[in-house]
Design a protein around this motif. Structure first.
Motif, PDB file in Angstrom:
ATOM      1  N   VAL A 219       0.842  -1.191   0.000  1.00 49.73           N
ATOM      2  CA  VAL A 219       0.000   0.000   0.000  1.00 49.73           C
ATOM      3  C   VAL A 219       0.880   1.244   0.000  1.00 49.73           C
ATOM      4  O   VAL A 219       0.630   2.201  -0.742  1.00 49.73           O
ATOM      5  CB  VAL A 219      -0.955   0.004   1.211  1.00 49.73           C
ATOM      6  N   MET A 220       1.939   1.231   0.821  1.00 49.40           N
ATOM      7  CA  MET A 220       2.848   2.384   0.862  1.00 49.40           C
ATOM      8  C   MET A 220       3.541   2.593  -0.479  1.00 49.40           C
ATOM      9  O   MET A 220       3.725   3.737  -0.920  1.00 49.40           O
ATOM     10  CB  MET A 220       3.894   2.193   1.960  1.00 49.40           C
ATOM     11  N   ALA A 221       3.920   1.517  -1.137  1.00 45.19           N
ATOM     12  CA  ALA A 221       4.587   1.651  -2.434  1.00 45.19           C
ATOM     13  C   ALA A 221       3.660   2.286  -3.466  1.00 45.19           C
ATOM     14  O   ALA A 221       4.070   3.173  -4.234  1.00 45.19           O
ATOM     15  CB  ALA A 221       5.080   0.286  -2.914  1.00 45.19           C
ATOM     16  N   ASN A 222       2.398   1.862  -3.491  1.00 42.76           N
ATOM     17  CA  ASN A 222       1.419   2.475  -4.397  1.00 42.76           C
ATOM     18  C   ASN A 222       1.190   3.939  -4.033  1.00 42.76           C
ATOM     19  O   ASN A 222       1.082   4.801  -4.916  1.00 42.76           O
ATOM     20  CB  ASN A 222       0.102   1.701  -4.348  1.00 42.76           C
ATOM     21  N   ASN A 223       1.118   4.242  -2.738  1.00 45.11           N
ATOM     22  CA  ASN A 223       0.949   5.629  -2.306  1.00 45.11           C
ATOM     23  C   ASN A 223       2.107   6.501  -2.785  1.00 45.11           C
ATOM     24  O   ASN A 223       1.901   7.608  -3.309  1.00 45.11           O
ATOM     25  CB  ASN A 223       0.887   5.711  -0.772  1.00 45.11           C
ATOM     26  N   LEU A 224       3.310   6.005  -2.556  1.00 50.76           N
ATOM     27  CA  LEU A 224       4.497   6.771  -2.936  1.00 50.76           C
ATOM     28  C   LEU A 224       4.524   7.048  -4.432  1.00 50.76           C
ATOM     29  O   LEU A 224       4.882   8.153  -4.864  1.00 50.76           O
ATOM     30  CB  LEU A 224       5.764   6.011  -2.521  1.00 50.76           C
ATOM     31  N   TYR A 225       4.139   6.045  -5.212  1.00 52.89           N
ATOM     32  CA  TYR A 225       4.174   6.232  -6.668  1.00 52.89           C
ATOM     33  C   TYR A 225       3.181   7.312  -7.105  1.00 52.89           C
ATOM     34  O   TYR A 225       3.511   8.193  -7.914  1.00 52.89           O
ATOM     35  CB  TYR A 225       3.885   4.917  -7.378  1.00 52.89           C
TER      36      TYR A 225
ATOM     37  N   GLU B 153       9.317   8.180  -5.997  1.00 54.02           N
ATOM     38  CA  GLU B 153       9.264   7.195  -7.082  1.00 54.02           C
ATOM     39  C   GLU B 153      10.384   6.170  -6.937  1.00 54.02           C
ATOM     40  O   GLU B 153      10.175   4.960  -7.114  1.00 54.02           O
ATOM     41  CB  GLU B 153       9.375   7.900  -8.432  1.00 54.02           C
ATOM     42  N   LYS B 154      11.572   6.650  -6.580  1.00 52.88           N
ATOM     43  CA  LYS B 154      12.710   5.741  -6.417  1.00 52.88           C
ATOM     44  C   LYS B 154      12.421   4.700  -5.342  1.00 52.88           C
ATOM     45  O   LYS B 154      12.664   3.499  -5.538  1.00 52.88           O
ATOM     46  CB  LYS B 154      13.964   6.546  -6.046  1.00 52.88           C
ATOM     47  N   ILE B 155      11.911   5.140  -4.180  1.00 53.57           N
ATOM     48  CA  ILE B 155      11.625   4.208  -3.082  1.00 53.57           C
ATOM     49  C   ILE B 155      10.562   3.199  -3.506  1.00 53.57           C
ATOM     50  O   ILE B 155      10.699   1.991  -3.274  1.00 53.57           O
ATOM     51  CB  ILE B 155      11.156   4.974  -1.826  1.00 53.57           C
ATOM     52  N   ALA B 156       9.493   3.678  -4.155  1.00 47.18           N
ATOM     53  CA  ALA B 156       8.397   2.795  -4.567  1.00 47.18           C
ATOM     54  C   ALA B 156       8.880   1.727  -5.541  1.00 47.18           C
ATOM     55  O   ALA B 156       8.582   0.530  -5.376  1.00 47.18           O
ATOM     56  CB  ALA B 156       7.273   3.613  -5.187  1.00 47.18           C
ATOM     57  N   LEU B 157       9.605   2.148  -6.555  1.00 46.66           N
ATOM     58  CA  LEU B 157      10.030   1.200  -7.594  1.00 46.66           C
ATOM     59  C   LEU B 157      11.163   0.301  -7.107  1.00 46.66           C
ATOM     60  O   LEU B 157      11.308  -0.835  -7.571  1.00 46.66           O
ATOM     61  CB  LEU B 157      10.439   1.958  -8.856  1.00 46.66           C
ATOM     62  N   GLN B 158      11.947   0.787  -6.166  1.00 50.58           N
ATOM     63  CA  GLN B 158      12.984  -0.047  -5.553  1.00 50.58           C
ATOM     64  C   GLN B 158      12.349  -1.190  -4.775  1.00 50.58           C
ATOM     65  O   GLN B 158      12.787  -2.355  -4.852  1.00 50.58           O
ATOM     66  CB  GLN B 158      13.812   0.832  -4.608  1.00 50.58           C
ATOM     67  N   MET B 159      11.279  -0.887  -4.035  1.00 48.29           N
ATOM     68  CA  MET B 159      10.547  -1.921  -3.307  1.00 48.29           C
ATOM     69  C   MET B 159       9.967  -2.936  -4.287  1.00 48.29           C
ATOM     70  O   MET B 159      10.071  -4.155  -4.085  1.00 48.29           O
ATOM     71  CB  MET B 159       9.425  -1.282  -2.477  1.00 48.29           C
TER      72      MET B 159
ATOM     73  N   SER C 162      -0.903  -9.296  -5.328  1.00 50.25           N
ATOM     74  CA  SER C 162      -1.731  -8.590  -6.305  1.00 50.25           C
ATOM     75  C   SER C 162      -1.615  -7.072  -6.197  1.00 50.25           C
ATOM     76  O   SER C 162      -1.693  -6.371  -7.210  1.00 50.25           O
ATOM     77  CB  SER C 162      -3.197  -9.015  -6.171  1.00 50.25           C
ATOM     78  N   ASN C 163      -1.417  -6.554  -4.986  1.00 48.20           N
ATOM     79  CA  ASN C 163      -1.299  -5.100  -4.862  1.00 48.20           C
ATOM     80  C   ASN C 163       0.052  -4.609  -5.367  1.00 48.20           C
ATOM     81  O   ASN C 163       0.165  -3.485  -5.881  1.00 48.20           O
ATOM     82  CB  ASN C 163      -1.520  -4.674  -3.403  1.00 48.20           C
ATOM     83  N   TRP C 164       1.074  -5.429  -5.230  1.00 49.26           N
ATOM     84  CA  TRP C 164       2.361  -5.116  -5.855  1.00 49.26           C
ATOM     85  C   TRP C 164       2.218  -5.128  -7.382  1.00 49.26           C
ATOM     86  O   TRP C 164       2.800  -4.285  -8.087  1.00 49.26           O
ATOM     87  CB  TRP C 164       3.425  -6.140  -5.445  1.00 49.26           C
TER      88      TRP C 164
END
Length: 673
Positions: A546-552, A564-570, A585-587
């Motif tokens: 959820v945090m990765a989607n939020n960050l993006y 964006e870097k943190i989200a896509l790195q995850m 599925s959320n990833w």
């Protein structure tokens, strides 16, 4: 002395009169075990858990069990919903020891909290025998127990850590196809869902599969999603009389549920059915949304504009005993008396037959045919039967009100509240009902005023006017997600700024630069025996996904390359682990955001909200929307407002087309042809 009478958790209070000398999880309880050099029993459950109630009745209300537990152990009761961090750590231990998990979760630990033995439900004699053997071993050979605890502790610390992806391989959404093809082999093409029992709903799975089916133009995938949503709406899993979904089905047909109704399930399912309604305009989906939100407001919304957590599976039956499902089931004779001449048609529609029979002469209402088919069998129009169906449900609702209600878990959890908030927001987008938006905004005000402190952190739980337990990553992740969603239907930038503020708080207090993921517990809080990084999506999406989607999303709106870097790195680290796609599925939703289909839309002008409402009726899962009715400093919107004209900007890969003034042309440009 049982200390649980001092707690507010409904689950802990259920155990307050046990003869066990229960303590709540606290520094004091743990210190007592160390000071007295006693083994700790950690018993974890939740108020709506049926087998937790069974074990309580069989063991924890029993005086002989109490003698064993009180003499040699420090016994700690934990509400897993209040302390998901404690639950996660000891669930890992039990999974390592037994290869399975569930609730009630019972673990015996050394005085320092490291586990040495555990499992789920135990019968009374087995429970007592095991505790006595463990106490004997600890008294006579503590070194052996300590050695085992150390090895298990090492396993717990490693379990759940994500091995970093060493490759420089580009994130290619085309690679999703093979994962979905493998995933589809587990589909149940008769009743939807997966070809196994028990059947959990997993709403995020179907949000993703629907989106992927739409973007890949896969009729099969979309048909499967519709089959699943239809069968879930037909089955006993969905309460056609009062609205709302139970937690899961014990069978393959979505027929007999574990009857507890959880807020988090219903919030996610509202979002799912809302998205599906936008795609299909299926009136069944609309009915599900409206009935469920009516149920939520009737039973789970309080005067603080907060949502309660759950209704129990158990309620008092006709002979005055607690019984699972007693509130929801029907006997044939009872239905015949209520429905009179309409019973035959009702029986055909809701299967008061062998198909709908459960146990003890009880039936769980379930459809297996369309209203249209049943109507034609009885020489009725579809509309005539729909009217009858509505009247029957009203009649049964009135009759059922005479029964004792299931017990209520009346605590309010920040994470679950904002899952429901997002459900209301998504229902507003799909149906345009202003009341749904009003409920969402009032709940957001509750979160801001009651659960967000002046020091910047969120509380996790709320009850009787009191906020308790510092928030976990799940609280922040779902509040951020919900506030982004609120911004996208109101264009009120305060919600977006609050989402960004909480995101920055998470980066400062939860992000682990070594692991390159967010820890579940803030580093400023007292740490448990092992850190927890929640990465696998389950019945609720993982807080890291959820945090990765939020960050993006925020990276696009704020032009923030660090987000964006943190989200896509995850995401990059997760991709090699996605062998079993339903757990990610959320990833995969974030992964799909990297496709060429993905676009951003800016709506700028004084009439932006009017156009937004029309656009929100469209199924556009590949579009991130922002907008303003006045000049804005939001980087994505800066210098795009026009006093005279309503302008639509379609953007892709950080490049935007020239603005246009046609709503129809804009929608056409956003849809996947």
């Amino acid at each position: 002395m049982n200390e649980l009478q001092h707690e507010t958790s409904p689950y802990l209070l259920q155990h307050a009169n046990n003869p066990i000398h229960w303590k709540a999880w606290s520094d004091h309880s743990l210190a007592t075990a160390k000071n007295e050099n006693k083994l700790i029993i950690v018993s974890i459950g939740y108020s709506a858990c049926h087998w937790c109630h069974v074990m309580e009745h069989e063991s924890f209300e029993d005086e002989t069990v109490a003698q064993v537990m009180n003499s040699d152990f420090i016994s700690i009761k934990v509400d897993r919903e209040e302390r998901p961090d404690v639950d996660a750590v000891y669930m890992k231990a039990v999974q390592l020891m037994t290869k399975q998990g569930g609730w009630p979760l019972n673990v015996v630990c050394l005085p320092d909290g490291r586990p040495v033995w555990g499992g789920t439900y135990f019968k009374k004699d087995n429970w007592m025998d095991t505790l006595q053997q463990l106490q004997t071993l600890y008294s006579e050979n503590p070194e052996k127990m300590v050695d085992y605890a150390e090895k298990l502790h090492q396993g717990i610390q490693l379990l759940g850590l994500v091995e970093k992806n060493p490759t420089e391989e580009k994130i290619d959404p085309n690679n999703i196809k093979a994962l979905v093809e493998k995933w589809s082999k587990s589909f149940d093409w008769e009743f939807g869902g997966y070809a196994r029992a028990p059947k959990f709903m997993m709403p995020n799975n179907y949000l993703f599969l629907q989106r992927y089916g739409y973007q890949s133009k896969s009729k099969d995938l979309l048909d499967f999603v519709d089959l699943t949503l239809t069968r879930m709406a037909y089955g006993g899993l969905f309460d056609t009389v009062d609205g709302g979904f139970s937690r899961y089905s014990v069978d393959m047909r979505w027929h007999v549920p574990h009857f507890e109704k959880m807020l988090y399930d219903n919030g996610q399912l509202i979002s799912l059915y809302s998205e599906a309604y936008k795609r299909t305009q299926n009136p069944l989906y609309k009915e599900v949304i409206e009935k469920t939100l009516t149920f939520i407001e009737r039973e789970l919304l309080n005067s603080d504009n907060a949502f309660y957590s759950a209704l129990d599976a158990d309620s008092i039956n006709e002979i005055g005993e607690l019984e699972e499902g007693a509130f929801y089931v029907w006997k044939k004779e009872e239905l015949q008396k209520l429905l009179k001449d309409d019973f035959e048609i009702f029986s055909e529609l809701f299967n008061v037959t062998d198909f709908g029979f459960w146990e003890h002469d009880n039936y769980v209402l379930i459809q297996s045919q369309t209203v249209e088919n049943i109507a034609s069998q009885f020489g009725l129009t579809e509309n005539d039967l729909l009217k009858k169906k509505k009247n029957w449900e009203r009649l049964l609702f009135t009759e059922r009100k005479k029964r004792p209600k299931p017990r209520l878990d009346d605590k309010s959890l920040t994470s679950w509240n904002t899952i429901m908030l997002k459900g209301y927001t998504d229902a507003y987008k799909a149906l345009g009902n202003e009341h749904y938006l009003a409920v969402a905004e009032k709940n957001a005000a509750f979160i801001i005023q009651k659960q967000w402190t002046a020091d910047g952190f969120l509380w996790h739980s709320y009850k009787n006017g009191k906020s308790t337990i510092p928030g976990f990553l799940e609280d922040y992740a779902f509040v951020i997600d919900a506030f982004i969603g609120l911004y996208q239907v109101t264009f009120e930038e305060k919600y977006l700024m609050q989402a960004k503020q909480l995101t920055d708080y998470c980066l400062e207090h939860f992000y682990d630069e070594t692991q390159q993921f967010f820890a579940f517990t803030a580093r400023t809080e007292k740490q448990l025996i092992a850190s927890h990084f929640e990465t696998e999506d389950n019945v609720i999406p993982a807080s890291n996904s959820v945090m990765a989607n939020n960050l993006y999303t925020l990276s696009l709106l704020y032009h923030n390359p660090f987000y964006e870097k943190i989200a896509l790195q995850m995401l990059h680290h997760m991709i090699p682990h996605m062998d079993y796609a339903s757990a990610y599925s959320n990833w995969m939703n974030l992964w799909l955001n990297q496709s060429e289909d993905n676009k951003e839309l800016a709506i700028c002008g004084k009439a932006a909200l009017e156009s937004l409402k029309k656009i929100n009726f469209e199924y556009l899962p590949n579009v991130i929307i922002a907008g303003t009715t006045k000049p804005s400093d939001l980087p994505f919107l800066a210098n795009r407002f026009d006093e005279e004209n309503l302008l639509f900007y379609i953007c892709q890969n950080k490049n935007c087309l020239l603005p246009n003034t046609s709503l129809e042309a804009t929608v056409s440009g956003l849809k996947i042809s």
